[in-house]
Write an enzyme that holds these catalytic residues in place. Structure first.
Site, mmCIF file in Angstrom:
data_model
loop_
_atom_site.group_PDB
_atom_site.id
_atom_site.type_symbol
_atom_site.label_atom_id
_atom_site.label_comp_id
_atom_site.label_asym_id
_atom_site.label_seq_id
_atom_site.Cartn_x
_atom_site.Cartn_y
_atom_site.Cartn_z
ATOM 1 N N LYS A 149 0.831 -1.220 0.000
ATOM 2 C CA LYS A 149 0.000 0.000 0.000
ATOM 3 C C LYS A 149 0.852 1.251 0.000
ATOM 4 C CE LYS A 149 -4.472 -1.628 1.253
ATOM 5 N NZ LYS A 149 -5.658 -1.578 2.070
ATOM 6 N N LYS A 156 -3.631 -9.832 -6.558
ATOM 7 C CA LYS A 156 -4.888 -10.072 -5.829
ATOM 8 C C LYS A 156 -6.017 -9.180 -6.356
ATOM 9 C CE LYS A 156 -5.955 -8.229 -1.835
ATOM 10 N NZ LYS A 156 -6.544 -7.889 -0.528
ATOM 11 N N LYS A 180 -10.737 -4.364 -3.946
ATOM 12 C CA LYS A 180 -11.851 -3.444 -4.174
ATOM 13 C C LYS A 180 -11.367 -2.055 -4.563
ATOM 14 C CE LYS A 180 -13.140 -3.831 0.510
ATOM 15 N NZ LYS A 180 -11.948 -3.712 1.350
HETATM 16 N N1 AQP Z 1 -8.857 -11.227 -3.527
HETATM 17 C C1 AQP Z 1 -9.223 -11.751 -2.364
HETATM 18 N N2 AQP Z 1 -9.385 -13.086 -2.240
HETATM 19 C C2 AQP Z 1 -9.761 -13.625 -1.051
HETATM 20 N N3 AQP Z 1 -10.027 -12.894 0.053
HETATM 21 C C3 AQP Z 1 -9.881 -11.560 -0.035
HETATM 22 N N4 AQP Z 1 -10.061 -10.572 0.849
HETATM 23 C C4 AQP Z 1 -9.780 -9.390 0.261
HETATM 24 N N5 AQP Z 1 -9.432 -9.582 -1.016
HETATM 25 C C5 AQP Z 1 -9.467 -10.929 -1.231
HETATM 26 C C6 AQP Z 1 -10.512 -10.764 2.218
HETATM 27 O O1 AQP Z 1 -11.651 -9.932 2.419
HETATM 28 C C7 AQP Z 1 -11.673 -9.523 3.793
HETATM 29 C C8 AQP Z 1 -11.914 -8.067 3.885
HETATM 30 O O2 AQP Z 1 -10.812 -7.376 3.320
HETATM 31 P P1 AQP Z 1 -10.530 -5.912 3.802
HETATM 32 O O3 AQP Z 1 -11.662 -5.037 3.490
HETATM 33 O O4 AQP Z 1 -10.146 -5.940 5.239
HETATM 34 O O5 AQP Z 1 -9.264 -5.417 3.040
HETATM 35 P P2 AQP Z 1 -8.246 -6.053 2.099
HETATM 36 O O6 AQP Z 1 -7.795 -7.382 2.570
HETATM 37 O O7 AQP Z 1 -7.154 -5.032 1.885
HETATM 38 O O8 AQP Z 1 -9.168 -6.230 0.814
HETATM 39 P P3 AQP Z 1 -9.160 -5.429 -0.529
HETATM 40 O O9 AQP Z 1 -10.393 -5.809 -1.281
HETATM 41 O O10 AQP Z 1 -7.850 -5.618 -1.223
HETATM 42 O O11 AQP Z 1 -9.328 -3.928 -0.047
HETATM 43 P P4 AQP Z 1 -8.465 -2.659 -0.374
HETATM 44 O O12 AQP Z 1 -8.410 -2.589 -1.876
HETATM 45 O O13 AQP Z 1 -9.198 -1.524 0.237
HETATM 46 O O14 AQP Z 1 -7.116 -2.875 0.256
HETATM 47 C C9 AQP Z 1 -10.351 -9.961 4.418
HETATM 48 O O15 AQP Z 1 -10.566 -11.143 5.169
HETATM 49 C C10 AQP Z 1 -9.492 -10.259 3.228
HETATM 50 O O16 AQP Z 1 -8.512 -11.247 3.503
#
Ligand code: AQP
Length: 333
Positions: A115, A197, A200
């Site tokens: 990040k 990965k 969102k």
């Molecule tokens: N691609 C993924 N595959 C499986 N699990 C995923 N998670 C996120 N992306 C994947 C799981 O979703 C939960 C919530 O995630 P989060 O909102 O805490 O943040 P994150 O892990 O940083 O997810 P994002 O979508 O990548 O968000 P941004 O883009 O804002 O950083 C967690 O249990 C995560 O493991």
């Protein structure tokens, strides 16, 4: 809460529209814990502001994430569903745990490295100490299990280390939690760059299938998914795009990789991508319908948010008071 009941905690950031990665890696697994565990599922808005958020969007997504929890099958009468910033104990315990977390540990977190590379103009201290706030989220509820996608495993491991360190100085303070990582769907990859990965916050909407995308959009996005120059649907090294699509198909159908290979033997990638789109759209249609109904009733969502915050605050306050007492803070008269 019954004294001998095990506790489950997890959270999702309202930092963007939720993806099928969030759904398969986390959300859809949450309800499996509702019967056997006392579950706390939090919309972690304080985590979301480690990256700049537009206030109106953050507010909207906070409601939407809570609605999605319910639309994905979490009954608010069986689970505590709430918003992180409604329970001040999260931020209070985070400060204390900051003093039990080492700079070197935080420097090794891969999410911080990713990040800070993506947001080079805003490498704030919150981004760095994000895992400490996450440890506080988890430890406040004396959590036994944390269902997460594999990207969050390192943070849960850090949380365990911090809990053990604190317990060494002040024995019996925290339950040491276990990460629970679903075998299937633990890491869904981007449709545009399948070595990366699915996130969102990805700026390319075609890289991501959102839980709330309509049927045609889902099918179109899968049709455009990056694959390879081979033509055979099989799970193999070097076939990241196809491996990802097979994983998604397996998650939604319950089929094994061998069954999928047999089903698509002699068929091209086009047929396979269409099938992945169909099963994904079929699975998400009821979620989208329920989500629409919930969002139309803001008073209901507000009431659930308040009920959840009251329940969570009661449990969180108990742990925080115990911690403060152990540390030697003078209780307020
Ligand atoms: N691609 C993924 N595959 C499986 N699990 C995923 N998670 C996120 N992306 C994947 C799981 O979703 C939960 C919530 O995630 P989060 O909102 O805490 O943040 P994150 O892990 O940083 O997810 P994002 O979508 O990548 O968000 P941004 O883009 O804002 O950083 C967690 O249990 C995560 O493991």
């Amino acid at each position: 809460m019954l004294n001998d009941q095990k506790v489950c905690f997890s959270g999702v950031q309202p930092s963007g529209n939720l993806t099928i990665g969030n759904y398969l890696g986390a959300l859809r697994n949450f309800s499996a814990y509702s019967e056997a565990y006392k579950c706390f599922y939090c919309v972690v808005d304080e985590h979301a502001i480690t990256v700049r958020q537009e206030p109106a969007e953050l507010r909207r997504r906070t409601f939407e994430t809570l609605a999605l929890y319910i639309a994905c099958g979490l009954d608010p009468d069986k689970n505590t569903l709430y918003v992180q910033s409604h329970v001040p104990a999260h931020a209070e315990l985070a400060w204390i745990l900051n003093c039990f977390t080492m700079f070197g540990e935080l420097s090794r977190m891969t999410q911080f490295k990713d990040k800070s590379a993506r947001h080079a103009d805003n490498i704030n201290a919150g981004l760095f100490t994000y895992p400490v706030l996450m440890a506080s989220d988890i430890l406040l509820y004396q959590t036994d299990v944390v269902p997460v996608g594999v990207d969050q495993k390192q943070h849960v491991e850090l949380c365990r280390d911090v809990a053990e360190r604190f317990n060494q100085v002040f024995p019996g303070t925290f339950t040491v939690p276990q990460p629970m990582i679903a075998e299937n769907g633990k890491k869904i990859m981007s449709l545009a760059e399948p070595a990366k990965k699915m996130s969102k916050s990805d700026e390319n909407p075609n890289a991501v299938v959102y839980i709330l995308d309509d049927r045609d959009t889902i099918i179109r996005k899968f049709r455009r998914a990056v694959t390879d120059s081979d033509t055979v649907v099989r799970f193999a090294e070097g076939k990241d795009g196809i491996n990802n699509l097979m994983t998604i198909y397996a998650c939604f159908t319950g089929k094994t990789m061998e069954e999928i290979e047999r089903e698509f033997a002699g068929k091209g990638y086009g047929d396979f991508k269409a099938a992945v789109g169909e099963v994904t759209a079929d699975a998400l249609t009821p979620v989208r319908t329920r989500f629409g109904e919930l969002l139309a009733d803001k008073a209901y969502l507000e009431a659930q948010m308040k009920k959840g915050a009251d329940e969570a605050a009661y449990v969180a306050r108990r742990t925080l008071s115990k911690v403060q007492k152990k540390l030697g803070f003078v209780p307020r008269a």
